[in-house]
Enzyme design. Structure first.
Site, PDB file in Angstrom:
ATOM      1  N   GLN A 227       8.925   3.122   2.411  1.00 23.56           N
ATOM      2  CA  GLN A 227       8.726   2.101   1.394  1.00 23.56           C
ATOM      3  C   GLN A 227      10.030   1.563   0.819  1.00 23.56           C
ATOM      4  O   GLN A 227      10.028   0.518   0.165  1.00 23.56           O
ATOM      5  CB  GLN A 227       7.877   2.681   0.260  1.00 23.56           C
ATOM      6  CG  GLN A 227       6.482   3.081   0.700  1.00 23.56           C
ATOM      7  CD  GLN A 227       5.730   3.824  -0.377  1.00 23.56           C
ATOM      8  OE1 GLN A 227       5.627   5.033  -0.349  1.00 23.56           O
ATOM      9  NE2 GLN A 227       5.194   3.096  -1.345  1.00 23.56           N
TER      10      GLN A 227
ATOM     11  N   HIS B 285       5.051  11.917   4.795  1.00 23.26           N
ATOM     12  CA  HIS B 285       4.489  10.940   3.871  1.00 23.26           C
ATOM     13  C   HIS B 285       3.744   9.870   4.666  1.00 23.26           C
ATOM     14  O   HIS B 285       4.092   8.704   4.648  1.00 23.26           O
ATOM     15  CB  HIS B 285       5.612  10.315   3.031  1.00 23.26           C
ATOM     16  CG  HIS B 285       5.141   9.518   1.854  1.00 23.26           C
ATOM     17  ND1 HIS B 285       4.810   8.194   1.941  1.00 23.26           N
ATOM     18  CD2 HIS B 285       4.958   9.864   0.554  1.00 23.26           C
ATOM     19  CE1 HIS B 285       4.456   7.739   0.754  1.00 23.26           C
ATOM     20  NE2 HIS B 285       4.538   8.735  -0.111  1.00 23.26           N
TER      21      HIS B 285
ATOM     22  N   ASN C  52       2.461  15.057   1.830  1.00 21.30           N
ATOM     23  CA  ASN C  52       2.199  14.241   0.653  1.00 21.30           C
ATOM     24  C   ASN C  52       0.737  13.811   0.607  1.00 21.30           C
ATOM     25  O   ASN C  52       0.203  13.299   1.589  1.00 21.30           O
ATOM     26  CB  ASN C  52       3.085  12.989   0.691  1.00 21.30           C
ATOM     27  CG  ASN C  52       2.898  12.121  -0.536  1.00 21.30           C
ATOM     28  OD1 ASN C  52       3.344  12.469  -1.621  1.00 21.30           O
ATOM     29  ND2 ASN C  52       2.231  10.986  -0.370  1.00 21.30           N
ATOM     30  N   GLU C  53       0.101  14.021  -0.544  1.00 21.73           N
ATOM     31  CA  GLU C  53      -1.268  13.548  -0.754  1.00 21.73           C
ATOM     32  C   GLU C  53      -2.143  13.830   0.464  1.00 21.73           C
ATOM     33  O   GLU C  53      -2.747  12.928   1.056  1.00 21.73           O
ATOM     34  CB  GLU C  53      -1.284  12.047  -1.043  1.00 21.73           C
ATOM     35  CG  GLU C  53      -0.730  11.671  -2.381  1.00 21.73           C
ATOM     36  CD  GLU C  53      -0.839  10.185  -2.655  1.00 21.73           C
ATOM     37  OE1 GLU C  53      -0.869   9.808  -3.834  1.00 21.73           O
ATOM     38  OE2 GLU C  53      -0.881   9.386  -1.701  1.00 21.73           O
TER      39      GLU C  53
ATOM     40  N   TYR D 203      -2.424   9.176 -11.256  1.00 24.67           N
ATOM     41  CA  TYR D 203      -2.211   7.867 -11.848  1.00 24.67           C
ATOM     42  C   TYR D 203      -3.300   7.461 -12.837  1.00 24.67           C
ATOM     43  O   TYR D 203      -3.027   6.817 -13.833  1.00 24.67           O
ATOM     44  CB  TYR D 203      -2.146   6.792 -10.753  1.00 24.67           C
ATOM     45  CG  TYR D 203      -0.914   6.867  -9.900  1.00 24.67           C
ATOM     46  CD1 TYR D 203       0.282   6.297 -10.323  1.00 24.67           C
ATOM     47  CD2 TYR D 203      -0.940   7.519  -8.673  1.00 24.67           C
ATOM     48  CE1 TYR D 203       1.419   6.369  -9.547  1.00 24.67           C
ATOM     49  CE2 TYR D 203       0.198   7.601  -7.881  1.00 24.67           C
ATOM     50  CZ  TYR D 203       1.376   7.024  -8.325  1.00 24.67           C
ATOM     51  OH  TYR D 203       2.508   7.107  -7.550  1.00 24.67           O
TER      52      TYR D 203
ATOM     53  N   GLU E 218       4.282  12.367  -8.707  1.00 22.45           N
ATOM     54  CA  GLU E 218       4.203  10.917  -8.918  1.00 22.45           C
ATOM     55  C   GLU E 218       3.314  10.651 -10.121  1.00 22.45           C
ATOM     56  O   GLU E 218       2.251  11.248 -10.263  1.00 22.45           O
ATOM     57  CB  GLU E 218       3.603  10.184  -7.710  1.00 22.45           C
ATOM     58  CG  GLU E 218       4.450  10.177  -6.467  1.00 22.45           C
ATOM     59  CD  GLU E 218       3.790   9.399  -5.333  1.00 22.45           C
ATOM     60  OE1 GLU E 218       2.935   8.511  -5.609  1.00 22.45           O
ATOM     61  OE2 GLU E 218       4.100   9.677  -4.163  1.00 22.45           O
TER      62      GLU E 218
ATOM     63  N   TRP F 242       6.924   7.585 -10.608  1.00 20.13           N
ATOM     64  CA  TRP F 242       6.864   6.670  -9.468  1.00 20.13           C
ATOM     65  C   TRP F 242       6.926   5.260 -10.036  1.00 20.13           C
ATOM     66  O   TRP F 242       6.088   4.872 -10.834  1.00 20.13           O
ATOM     67  CB  TRP F 242       5.572   6.859  -8.663  1.00 20.13           C
ATOM     68  CG  TRP F 242       5.531   5.951  -7.469  1.00 20.13           C
ATOM     69  CD1 TRP F 242       4.983   4.700  -7.383  1.00 20.13           C
ATOM     70  CD2 TRP F 242       6.095   6.221  -6.184  1.00 20.13           C
ATOM     71  NE1 TRP F 242       5.168   4.175  -6.140  1.00 20.13           N
ATOM     72  CE2 TRP F 242       5.848   5.087  -5.387  1.00 20.13           C
ATOM     73  CE3 TRP F 242       6.788   7.299  -5.633  1.00 20.13           C
ATOM     74  CZ2 TRP F 242       6.267   5.012  -4.052  1.00 20.13           C
ATOM     75  CZ3 TRP F 242       7.193   7.222  -4.321  1.00 20.13           C
ATOM     76  CH2 TRP F 242       6.936   6.096  -3.541  1.00 20.13           C
TER      77      TRP F 242
ATOM     78  N   PHE G  99       5.867  -0.580  -9.180  1.00 18.91           N
ATOM     79  CA  PHE G  99       5.878   0.525 -10.128  1.00 18.91           C
ATOM     80  C   PHE G  99       7.285   0.844 -10.627  1.00 18.91           C
ATOM     81  O   PHE G  99       7.455   1.775 -11.395  1.00 18.91           O
ATOM     82  CB  PHE G  99       5.332   1.792  -9.464  1.00 18.91           C
ATOM     83  CG  PHE G  99       3.859   1.788  -9.181  1.00 18.91           C
ATOM     84  CD1 PHE G  99       3.002   2.586  -9.930  1.00 18.91           C
ATOM     85  CD2 PHE G  99       3.324   1.027  -8.159  1.00 18.91           C
ATOM     86  CE1 PHE G  99       1.638   2.623  -9.669  1.00 18.91           C
ATOM     87  CE2 PHE G  99       1.964   1.059  -7.878  1.00 18.91           C
ATOM     88  CZ  PHE G  99       1.123   1.854  -8.638  1.00 18.91           C
TER      89      PHE G  99
END
Length: 501
Positions: free
Chosen positions: A40, A132, A177-178, A320, A388, A433, A449
């Site tokens: 990213q 990721h 990640n996630e 979030y 994050e 994040w 963000f």
């Protein structure tokens, strides 16, 4: 009016609970930082030995905005020649000016072997995520990537190289990640790489939403455990580090006071969080999940269960927003085949302010607190790092500079973390994040963000600090002048005349 009420709730929450004045309110050693992700942020998608990742293939094949250049982090600073070269960070780097001494970075797997060849000299402590969503496309072409158990061996070999070469400088490793969102997005919904699904109306040419999410989730858990074992056996004591896995965690609230919705909350927690956490803590999946999914849910062998159990030194939480949950009758999806959502048997409404034309997450700090409290109560209070947390705003340079809603969001959520810590949660770190605007994996460049804005129309990708960068810097430096509603107003008035370049 809704925004005004939300902001009032935020400040009331801070006044009555967390009472967060600055970072010194937190226990000694508590980590604060900011996060980026290689795909990213880096750009340079075909340079210096980098090979295509599944994100390159997925976005290029769909003619969507992408991270080919993004904010050009790979070229912008000496330290960005590879994300690792923080040793060469100039003294006026925004990282240091912001006051960040801990940075969460994510390796880009297709480039890692050719680009990491240096060490740290500055006082920036990296928290590194190994995977990721971005495994090399050739693994997908060769054997199907994460759907195949061969990914376990390949991921373990890759992780071992990183531990051996860089573990003397990295003390915190997150393997995946996630893990839940990577699995749901890529294999149930088909909206992220590799874009597999069988749900009607989705742009998927292959996949099976009834089985593949659970197979992939199982393989990822085994890959994490397999990578953790050699780390703990060969490197942990010598390097003094720790290793964990991260998941996306929602704060759930029932949409009504009915018993059905209350039961649905626990089922949602089992599917979203327990799916990933229970094997790490207890060695198996939640009983309710096993009952509902049945034979479609893979089974851990006794040896695998013992390997997965206790394989994480910490849990990484990415949080979030909150979701309102309504129970629905557990039934097959429209296609006649079950999938992750029909198995879960709930409908969820996200708590956001406005629609995507003016998109911000609702300020609901109770959701952060509830996630941390739930993990403390249900999973033996493991160490937690919030990897994050942040809120998006429309990608408008004028609006972005004075991002007061982001300041208020961060202020409220950091206060919620403090309250959870004071209530006994073993939460040890918090990362915003994101450090700067970059390519967002779902919404592209429409929303951002970042604490720093990036002018994506400028070929030089000029960075500029936002109000939130000034606020977070003051917070990290123990300056409480700009905290609270009056302080934020003062910060706004000072913003135009201040310099943060």
């Amino acid at each position: 009016m809704e925004l005004i009420l939300s902001l009032f709730t935020t400040f009331l929450f801070l006044a009555l609970s967390g009472r967060c004045s600055d970072k010194n309110d937190f226990p000694e050693g508590f980590t604060f930082g900011s996060a980026t992700s290689a795909y990213q942020w880096e750009g340079a998608f075909d340079e210096d030995g980098r090979k295509p990742s599944v994100w390159d293939t997925f976005l290029h094949s769909r003619n969507r905005s992408n991270g080919d250049i993004t904010c050009d982090g790979y070229h912008k600073y000496k330290m960005c020649r590879s994300w690792w070269k923080l040793a060469e960070m100039p003294s006026d780097s925004p990282f240091l000016r912001l006051g960040l001494y801990r940075v969460r970075k994510v390796l880009l797997i297709p480039r890692v072997y050719s680009s990491i060849r240096t060490s740290f000299k500055n006082s920036i402590e990296p928290h590194v995520t190994l995977f990721h969503y971005d495994h090399p496309q050739y693994l997908e072409d060769d054997y199907g990537g994460s759907i195949n158990r061969r990914i376990i061996q390949d991921f373990t070999a890759y992780a071992d190289v990183c531990f051996r070469e860089f573990g003397h400088h990295v003390k915190f490793w997150t393997t995946i990640n996630e893990a839940n969102i990577f699995t749901i997005g890529g294999y149930n919904d088909g909206i992220t790489p590799p874009g597999r699904c069988s749900s009607p109306g989705r742009n998927c040419s292959s996949g099976n939403s009834s089985t593949e999410p659970y197979i992939v989730g199982h393989n990822l858990r085994l890959a994490h455990a397999s990578a953790s074992r050699p780390y703990k056996q060969k490197y942990k004591d010598m390097q003094g580090g720790s290793i964990g896995l991260s998941l996306f965690a929602l704060g759930f609230t029932p949409s009504t006071s009915s018993k059905d919705d209350d039961i649905a909350i626990q089922r949602a927690k089992d599917f979203y969080s327990g799916w990933m956490l229970e094997p790490l803590i207890f060695g198996d999946y939640p009983d309710e999940m096993k009952r509902i999914v049945g034979s479609r849910l893979p089974v851990f062998s006794k040896e695998e269960s013992e390997q997965v159990k206790g394989s994480s030194d910490f849990v990484g939480i990415i949080h979030y927003l909150a979701a309102s949950v309504t129970n629905i009758k557990i039934r097959p999806s429209i296609s006649g085949n079950p999938n992750f959502y029909s198995d879960m048997g709930v409908s969820m409404t996200w708590t956001v302010l406005g629609k995507f034309s003016a998109f911000e997450y609702d300020v609901a700090p109770w959701a952060m607190e509830s996630v941390l409290e739930y993990i403390k109560q249900s999973y033996g209070n493991p160490p937690i790092y919030i990897l994050e947390n942040g809120t998006p705003m429309k990608q408008d340079l004028q609006l972005q500079q004075k991002d007061t809603p982001r300041v208020e969001y961060l202020h409220a959520y950091i206060g919620a973390v403090l309250k959870a810590v004071r209530n006994g949660s073993d939460t040890r770190g918090y990362f915003v994040w994101s450090f700067m605007d970059l390519y967002e994996l779902v919404k592209g460049y429409e929303f951002s963000f970042g604490l720093y804005s990036v002018n994506f129309s400028d070929p030089h990708r000029k960075r500029s600090p936002k109000l939130s960068a000034h606020w977070y810097s003051a917070f990290l430096k123990g300056n409480n002048t700009f905290l609270g509603s009056q302080g934020i107003t003062q910060l706004q008035s000072n913003f135009s005349s201040s310099s943060f370049s």
